[in-house]
Design a protein around this motif. Structure first.
Motif, PDB file in Angstrom:
ATOM      1  N   ALA A   1      35.087  32.011  46.634  1.00 28.48           N
ATOM      2  CA  ALA A   1      36.286  32.584  47.259  1.00 28.48           C
ATOM      3  C   ALA A   1      37.357  32.975  46.235  1.00 28.48           C
ATOM      4  CB  ALA A   1      36.870  31.599  48.270  1.00 28.48           C
ATOM      5  N   VAL A   2      37.380  32.314  45.088  1.00 34.73           N
ATOM      6  CA  VAL A   2      38.405  32.645  44.081  1.00 34.73           C
ATOM      7  C   VAL A   2      37.794  33.250  42.809  1.00 34.73           C
ATOM      8  CG1 VAL A   2      40.070  30.930  44.896  1.00 34.73           C
ATOM      9  CG2 VAL A   2      38.421  30.292  43.117  1.00 34.73           C
ATOM     10  N   TYR A   3      36.515  33.594  42.864  1.00 30.10           N
ATOM     11  CA  TYR A   3      35.844  34.110  41.660  1.00 30.10           C
ATOM     12  C   TYR A   3      35.902  35.635  41.552  1.00 30.10           C
ATOM     13  CZ  TYR A   3      34.021  29.595  39.978  1.00 30.10           C
ATOM     14  OH  TYR A   3      33.887  28.323  39.455  1.00 30.10           O
ATOM     15  N   GLY A   4      36.753  36.258  42.355  1.00 25.31           N
ATOM     16  CA  GLY A   4      36.925  37.706  42.246  1.00 25.31           C
ATOM     17  C   GLY A   4      36.308  38.427  43.425  1.00 25.31           C
TER      18      GLY A   4
ATOM     19  N   PRO B   1      32.257  33.688  37.980  1.00 26.33           N
ATOM     20  CA  PRO B   1      33.539  34.411  38.066  1.00 26.33           C
ATOM     21  C   PRO B   1      33.389  35.855  37.592  1.00 26.33           C
ATOM     22  CG  PRO B   1      33.894  32.234  37.112  1.00 26.33           C
ATOM     23  CD  PRO B   1      32.397  32.427  37.218  1.00 26.33           C
ATOM     24  N   ASN B   2      34.055  36.777  38.285  1.00 27.22           N
ATOM     25  CA  ASN B   2      33.923  38.170  37.867  1.00 27.22           C
ATOM     26  C   ASN B   2      35.148  38.683  37.143  1.00 27.22           C
ATOM     27  OD1 ASN B   2      35.676  39.667  39.675  1.00 27.22           O
ATOM     28  ND2 ASN B   2      34.082  39.669  41.262  1.00 27.22           N
ATOM     29  N   SER B   3      34.972  39.881  36.600  1.00 29.22           N
ATOM     30  CA  SER B   3      35.940  40.491  35.693  1.00 29.22           C
ATOM     31  C   SER B   3      37.314  40.705  36.308  1.00 29.22           C
ATOM     32  CB  SER B   3      35.380  41.833  35.241  1.00 29.22           C
ATOM     33  OG  SER B   3      34.808  42.510  36.361  1.00 29.22           O
ATOM     34  N   GLN B   4      37.367  40.766  37.655  1.00 27.71           N
ATOM     35  CA  GLN B   4      38.641  41.004  38.327  1.00 27.71           C
ATOM     36  C   GLN B   4      39.280  39.702  38.798  1.00 27.71           C
ATOM     37  OE1 GLN B   4      38.002  43.798  41.513  1.00 27.71           O
ATOM     38  NE2 GLN B   4      39.744  45.059  40.918  1.00 27.71           N
ATOM     39  N   GLY B   5      38.612  38.603  38.561  1.00 26.41           N
ATOM     40  CA  GLY B   5      39.110  37.318  39.037  1.00 26.41           C
ATOM     41  C   GLY B   5      40.410  36.927  38.344  1.00 26.41           C
ATOM     42  N   ASP B   6      41.164  36.061  39.028  1.00 26.44           N
ATOM     43  CA  ASP B   6      42.413  35.566  38.463  1.00 26.44           C
ATOM     44  C   ASP B   6      42.115  34.263  37.725  1.00 26.44           C
ATOM     45  OD1 ASP B   6      44.806  34.325  37.946  1.00 26.44           O
ATOM     46  OD2 ASP B   6      45.604  34.518  39.977  1.00 26.44           O
TER      47      ASP B   6
END
Ligand code: ADP
Ligand code: MN
Ligand code: MN
Ligand code: MN
Length: 338
Positions: A262-265, A315-320
């Motif tokens: 849910a928070v990985y982008g 986690p992806n490149s757009q993740g916070d």
């Protein structure tokens, strides 16, 4: 005394991905200011999806300062967004929710594409370049083009001048795709540096007429997506570790798979397909040196009696990075240390 250009940087209230915003404040100091010397500052939250027009003030609280080599007497000031009282964190302020642990070390690998005219740098106007293969860590004009290398090198120097703890850079698997790695002790420090490094990259690319594409799967088909692998360790993992603790930790990661995703982008289902060195989004797995697993366990970790660091590849490149680090620390905190 000299007049300093303080670039206050913050994350706006857009979802699912906040944008970087900034504005300059001029202040006089005898020498390069410390964080403690920097004042709170306000901005119009109704223009950044952080307030209603009728009561639009939000506050910027400086949390990290970096020299800005692109400007005479320049500084980049990373800020948290606060409510008008200046002390209550704004709901969009993810950084304030991190339970920081100076013993937690993070290394983020930020992948991204350079884009021009709506396509990755080096892609022909129609169709595709030669398939993936030679681009990863590649050299030569046909593999990396000309301008990309220049941008990546300039970015590296600007970040090093700012005191950002880059550990390396490399050309990535898809054409026009690159990576930089930043390591930090303490999750806030490392995440601040990722955001400021993104800021420096976005700003640098303006003069080249190039955009940075952080989306995790900008090109469909047989082209790698972009991740932001999170390498992490705690004091306990580095010094005690052990197989039983490691297995309990991985069980907790498996149990909380959905909360992590849910928070990985956003749009990670497009990238975590089980192909292109990823595990499917709905499965959790770990494996030694396995780049198709959710968590890759380095060889050295096992050889060292299950001590060291682990790599969460989801986690992806757009993740916070604030939210990613925060979630990883939350799951770690659920597992009792023997
Ligand atoms: P790969 O591309 O093979 O996954 P990289 O060299 O790009 O590996 O990234 C590995 C990352 O692991 C680096 O950013 C590094 O800072 C990080 N790292 C190394 N040791 C630790 C540690 N003890 N704790 C947290 N991160 C670490
Ligand atoms: Mn890497
Ligand atoms: Mn990579
Ligand atoms: Mn990696």
């Amino acid at each position: 005394m000299a007049k300093y250009k303080l670039e206050y940087i913050w994350l706006d209230g857009y979802t699912p991905v906040p944008n970087l915003r900034s504005k300059t404040q001029i202040k006089e100091f005898a020498s390069f200011p410390t964080l403690e010397q920097l004042p709170l500052w306000g901005f119009d939250g109704s223009s950044t999806q952080q307030a209603e027009g009728r009561s639009s003030d939000c506050m910027l609280k400086p949390v990290a300062i970096f020299p800005d080599a692109t400007r005479k007497n320049g500084a980049l000031v990373m800020c948290e967004v606060m409510m008008p009282d200046g002390v209550t964190p704004h709901p969009s302020n993810g950084r304030a929710t991190i339970l920081d642990d100076p013993g937690a070390w993070f290394g983020f690998e930020q992948e991204y594409f350079l884009y021009q005219d709506g396509r990755p740098l080096g892609f022909p106007a129609d169709g595709y370049p030669a398939p993936q293969g030679p681009y990863y860590t590649g050299v030569g004009y046909k593999n990396v083009g000309d301008i990309a290398r220049q941008i990546v090198e300039e970015h590296l120097d600007l970040c090093l001048d700012a005191g950002i703890n880059h550990e390396g850079i490399n050309a990535e698997v898809a054409k026009g795709q690159w990576e930089f790695q930043i390591f930090g002790k303490g999750s806030k420090r490392c995440a601040d540096e990722i955001w400021v490094a993104r800021y420096i990259l976005n700003r640098l690319c303006e003069k080249y007429g190039i955009d940075v594409e952080y989306h995790c799967k900008p090109i469909k088909g047989d082209w790698n997506g972009s991740g932001m692998h999170a390498n992490f360790s705690t004091e306990y993992l580095r010094t005690k570790g052990g197989k039983a603790y490691f297995e309990a930790l991985m069980a907790a990661f498996g149990e909380h798979c959905e909360e992590h995703i849910a928070v990985y982008g956003p749009d990670n289902h497009l990238r975590l397909t089980g192909l292109h060195e990823t595990q499917s989004i709905d499965k959790f797995s770990y494996g030694v040196a396995d780049r198709g697993a959710s968590v890759r366990v380095p060889h050295s970790f096992v050889q060292n009696d299950y001590k060291g660091y682990l790599e969460d590849r989801r986690p992806n490149s757009q993740g916070d990075p604030y939210q990613i680090a925060s979630r990883i620390l939350k799951t770690i905190a659920l597992v009792p240390t023997p």
